[in-house]
Design a protein around this motif. Sequence first.
Motif, PDB file in Angstrom:
ATOM      1  N   GLU A 148       0.843  -1.177   0.000  1.00 55.54           N
ATOM      2  CA  GLU A 148       0.000   0.000   0.000  1.00 55.54           C
ATOM      3  C   GLU A 148       0.889   1.241   0.000  1.00 55.54           C
ATOM      4  O   GLU A 148       2.064   1.164   0.366  1.00 55.54           O
ATOM      5  CB  GLU A 148      -0.924   0.001   1.230  1.00 55.54           C
ATOM      6  N   PRO A 149       0.334   2.398  -0.396  1.00 53.41           N
ATOM      7  CA  PRO A 149       1.172   3.604  -0.498  1.00 53.41           C
ATOM      8  C   PRO A 149       1.952   3.922   0.765  1.00 53.41           C
ATOM      9  O   PRO A 149       3.137   4.244   0.714  1.00 53.41           O
ATOM     10  CB  PRO A 149       0.145   4.702  -0.822  1.00 53.41           C
ATOM     11  N   MET A 150       1.304   3.839   1.937  1.00 50.32           N
ATOM     12  CA  MET A 150       1.976   4.194   3.180  1.00 50.32           C
ATOM     13  C   MET A 150       3.194   3.311   3.420  1.00 50.32           C
ATOM     14  O   MET A 150       4.269   3.782   3.806  1.00 50.32           O
ATOM     15  CB  MET A 150       1.002   4.063   4.349  1.00 50.32           C
ATOM     16  N   TYR A 151       3.044   2.011   3.167  1.00 53.56           N
ATOM     17  CA  TYR A 151       4.144   1.089   3.414  1.00 53.56           C
ATOM     18  C   TYR A 151       5.222   1.207   2.337  1.00 53.56           C
ATOM     19  O   TYR A 151       6.406   0.987   2.611  1.00 53.56           O
ATOM     20  CB  TYR A 151       3.612  -0.341   3.499  1.00 53.56           C
ATOM     21  N   CYS A 152       4.827   1.557   1.137  1.00 48.21           N
ATOM     22  CA  CYS A 152       5.836   1.793   0.092  1.00 48.21           C
ATOM     23  C   CYS A 152       6.704   2.996   0.434  1.00 48.21           C
ATOM     24  O   CYS A 152       7.932   2.965   0.282  1.00 48.21           O
ATOM     25  CB  CYS A 152       5.148   1.994  -1.257  1.00 48.21           C
ATOM     26  N   PHE A 153       6.062   4.071   0.921  1.00 45.09           N
ATOM     27  CA  PHE A 153       6.827   5.241   1.356  1.00 45.09           C
ATOM     28  C   PHE A 153       7.714   4.875   2.546  1.00 45.09           C
ATOM     29  O   PHE A 153       8.849   5.352   2.660  1.00 45.09           O
ATOM     30  CB  PHE A 153       5.887   6.380   1.740  1.00 45.09           C
ATOM     31  N   TYR A 190      -9.508   6.799  -1.502  1.00 46.82           N
ATOM     32  CA  TYR A 190      -8.087   6.552  -1.248  1.00 46.82           C
ATOM     33  C   TYR A 190      -7.388   5.920  -2.455  1.00 46.82           C
ATOM     34  O   TYR A 190      -6.382   6.439  -2.955  1.00 46.82           O
ATOM     35  CB  TYR A 190      -7.940   5.652  -0.023  1.00 46.82           C
ATOM     36  N   LYS A 191      -7.929   4.812  -2.927  1.00 46.04           N
ATOM     37  CA  LYS A 191      -7.265   4.102  -4.024  1.00 46.04           C
ATOM     38  C   LYS A 191      -7.380   4.859  -5.348  1.00 46.04           C
ATOM     39  O   LYS A 191      -6.507   4.710  -6.222  1.00 46.04           O
ATOM     40  CB  LYS A 191      -7.856   2.705  -4.168  1.00 46.04           C
ATOM     41  N   ARG A 192      -8.415   5.644  -5.486  1.00 47.14           N
ATOM     42  CA  ARG A 192      -8.560   6.411  -6.725  1.00 47.14           C
ATOM     43  C   ARG A 192      -7.574   7.578  -6.773  1.00 47.14           C
ATOM     44  O   ARG A 192      -7.091   7.960  -7.846  1.00 47.14           O
ATOM     45  CB  ARG A 192      -9.994   6.932  -6.831  1.00 47.14           C
ATOM     46  N   THR A 251      -2.866   6.556  -6.676  1.00 50.44           N
ATOM     47  CA  THR A 251      -2.589   5.514  -7.667  1.00 50.44           C
ATOM     48  C   THR A 251      -1.088   5.253  -7.752  1.00 50.44           C
ATOM     49  O   THR A 251      -0.277   6.091  -7.319  1.00 50.44           O
ATOM     50  CB  THR A 251      -3.106   5.951  -9.039  1.00 50.44           C
ATOM     51  N   PRO A 252      -0.678   4.111  -8.289  1.00 47.08           N
ATOM     52  CA  PRO A 252       0.756   3.857  -8.484  1.00 47.08           C
ATOM     53  C   PRO A 252       1.445   4.938  -9.326  1.00 47.08           C
ATOM     54  O   PRO A 252       2.606   5.273  -9.094  1.00 47.08           O
ATOM     55  CB  PRO A 252       0.776   2.503  -9.193  1.00 47.08           C
ATOM     56  N   GLN A 253       0.712   5.492 -10.292  1.00 49.55           N
ATOM     57  CA  GLN A 253       1.289   6.552 -11.125  1.00 49.55           C
ATOM     58  C   GLN A 253       1.580   7.804 -10.301  1.00 49.55           C
ATOM     59  O   GLN A 253       2.646   8.418 -10.444  1.00 49.55           O
ATOM     60  CB  GLN A 253       0.337   6.900 -12.279  1.00 49.55           C
ATOM     61  N   LEU A 254       0.649   8.183  -9.415  1.00 47.64           N
ATOM     62  CA  LEU A 254       0.866   9.356  -8.568  1.00 47.64           C
ATOM     63  C   LEU A 254       2.021   9.119  -7.593  1.00 47.64           C
ATOM     64  O   LEU A 254       2.834  10.023  -7.353  1.00 47.64           O
ATOM     65  CB  LEU A 254      -0.404   9.691  -7.791  1.00 47.64           C
ATOM     66  N   MET A 255       2.102   7.907  -7.056  1.00 47.28           N
ATOM     67  CA  MET A 255       3.202   7.596  -6.143  1.00 47.28           C
ATOM     68  C   MET A 255       4.550   7.692  -6.851  1.00 47.28           C
ATOM     69  O   MET A 255       5.530   8.193  -6.286  1.00 47.28           O
ATOM     70  CB  MET A 255       3.014   6.193  -5.564  1.00 47.28           C
ATOM     71  N   LEU A 256       4.591   7.230  -8.099  1.00 47.13           N
ATOM     72  CA  LEU A 256       5.838   7.320  -8.868  1.00 47.13           C
ATOM     73  C   LEU A 256       6.208   8.778  -9.128  1.00 47.13           C
ATOM     74  O   LEU A 256       7.373   9.169  -8.987  1.00 47.13           O
ATOM     75  CB  LEU A 256       5.685   6.564 -10.186  1.00 47.13           C
TER      76      LEU A 256
END
Length: 324
Positions: free
Chosen positions: A61-66, A136-138, A141-146
């Motif tokens: 998930e985004p939080m854990y990726c960060f 949240y998921k909308r 997104t993986p693109q925004l995180m990148l």
Amino acid sequence: MLGTPYNCTVETPATFFLVGIPGLPSSHLWLAISLGAMYTISLLGNTLIMTVIWIDFTLQEPMYCFLCVLAAVDIVMASSVVPKMVSIFSSGNGSISFNACFTQMYFVHASTSVETGLLLAMAFDSYIAICKPLHYKRILTPQLMLVMSMAITIRAVVFMTPLSWMISHLPFCGSNVVLHSYCEHIAVAKLACADPMPSSLYSVIGSSIIVGSDVAFIAASYNLILQAVCGLFSKNAQLKALSTCGSHMGVMALYYLPGMASIYVAWLGKDTVPLHTQVLLADLYLVIPPTFNPIIYGLRTKQIRKRTWSLLTRCLFVHFKLGS
């Protein structure tokens, strides 16, 4: 800035000599032991968090990726200074080559800049998770995180590369003894034969822009989070929301408080605060967050604590099984 206002022969020193903690040579052995222990905890803790998040698909998930990226940055930040510090404090080997000194300086600046950007990204994640949970998921997104990760990295490179370049191109024709335990830019710039004020001003302005904007957005995010939490009718929901943010707020305190103390003492209290206190604050600023970040997240985040314990139990079982 690059001129030589003094009548001296400009010879770039092959090496600098780091003295450690000026005025506290009797404490160097204890500092070596303490820093070595903290560095070991930092390496093991951050590596364990990265491993757990990487291999467990339920934590993608985004939080854990960060958090995974934050652990990697913590390793880089600690590794750029602590091994040399331990060498200085344990054996007195303070020599460092000219290129290695400015490489160390660059990694310190870049890693601290990336870390404050990651704290901002994690605050944004908390805001979306609590204030806009249905989207949240909308939104994340993986693109925004990148894009966010690339923006944080590019900002660090753009702002911090000129600082190390400016100082490395100053003329050095005097002493090569750095009154610090790592190549801190102010301590190195003081050895130059030219006026280091332009690089010092750039450092203050650049760090103020980066840290000031990040802290302002983080404060705004948590202001909105607290308003949303206070609007919840269930006490359990309020406690759960606050607990979700507790780890992040603790990490921010560990990062910003020592950093702000170090900066203000170096600039405003340099004539009243002893030099050894200034150096100790600067050292702790780079050592405390990488050491305690994995402990805070490991203890306060249920998912990571559960997955970490499961991973350690599995590794111990395999070890004993192979041993038998």
